[in-house]
Design an enzyme around this catalytic site. Sequence first.
Site, PDB file in Angstrom:
ATOM      1  N   SER A   1      18.127  51.829   7.703  1.00 34.56           N
ATOM      2  CA  SER A   1      19.040  52.508   6.778  1.00 34.56           C
ATOM      3  C   SER A   1      18.352  52.631   5.433  1.00 34.56           C
ATOM      4  O   SER A   1      17.480  51.814   5.090  1.00 34.56           O
ATOM      5  CB  SER A   1      20.325  51.688   6.617  1.00 34.56           C
ATOM      6  OG  SER A   1      21.122  52.175   5.541  1.00 34.56           O
TER       7      SER A   1
ATOM      8  N   TYR B   1      25.111  43.646   5.999  1.00 28.72           N
ATOM      9  CA  TYR B   1      24.623  44.864   6.658  1.00 28.72           C
ATOM     10  C   TYR B   1      23.275  45.270   6.066  1.00 28.72           C
ATOM     11  O   TYR B   1      22.307  45.535   6.807  1.00 28.72           O
ATOM     12  CB  TYR B   1      25.629  46.005   6.499  1.00 28.72           C
ATOM     13  CG  TYR B   1      25.118  47.332   7.022  1.00 28.72           C
ATOM     14  CD1 TYR B   1      25.243  47.652   8.366  1.00 28.72           C
ATOM     15  CD2 TYR B   1      24.500  48.251   6.179  1.00 28.72           C
ATOM     16  CE1 TYR B   1      24.772  48.861   8.861  1.00 28.72           C
ATOM     17  CE2 TYR B   1      24.026  49.453   6.660  1.00 28.72           C
ATOM     18  CZ  TYR B   1      24.161  49.759   7.999  1.00 28.72           C
ATOM     19  OH  TYR B   1      23.679  50.956   8.477  1.00 28.72           O
TER      20      TYR B   1
END
Length: 254
Positions: free
Chosen positions: A137, A150
């Site tokens: 990400s 995360y």
Amino acid sequence: MKMQGNTILITGGGSGIGRALAEAFYRLGNQVVIAGRRKELLEQVIAANPGMGAATVDMSDAGSIQRFADQVRKDYPGLNVVINNAGIMRPEKILDGSLDDAEAIITTNLLGPIRLTAALLSQLMQQPQGAIVNVSSGLAFLPLAATPTYCATKAAIHSYTQSLRYQLKDTSLQVLELVPPYVQTELMGPGQASDPHAMPLKDFIDETMRLFGDTPQSNEICVERVKPLRFAEANGNYVEFFKQFNDQSTSALP
């Protein structure tokens, strides 16, 4: 990574980026197998794409991953590409003291891909050409403070992918990292799928597939939209950008 003639396994393939990647590769004539926890979602994808394969797996459970890998080896002996895409993202308030979300995110997002890669590596290495694609990400490089675990797992996936690439450099396997920006999916809930601040899913997939095809030797697949995050440190404005990004983003989270 070659674009056709593959047998591709995509985790988290029942929705979002995973489903969109599966359908894009399937349209190119690849054999595609999607995996995920929710059987009903997988069945919807299969109904829309007759001939695509599917199997359930809980990426937070080591035993489920091993059983799944054993079945994949039997059912798809020509498997040569794995896309580790499955993941969960939840906001956390660290001051609350609960670790339930953090532990679930680490188990799914980090241990899951590591376990699946280990379980399938020997089969992948038997193929004349193949690839492991780990989905990280933009938040691996500039974290969103409201989703600390995360972001930490995605930073760890980036690091793991670099080490995996080095250790496999003399094998038939290419190791790639796909670095998405904020995309219109339901990763953080239904509202994200229509958030105008997020990149439309179709646009992300179209650009990503072009990059897969146009830069076959590239180690990272980064659409233009994610580059401010990916290169914030190198660009020399990290501290200012981190504050601005988080000031603007946190208030919009559920």
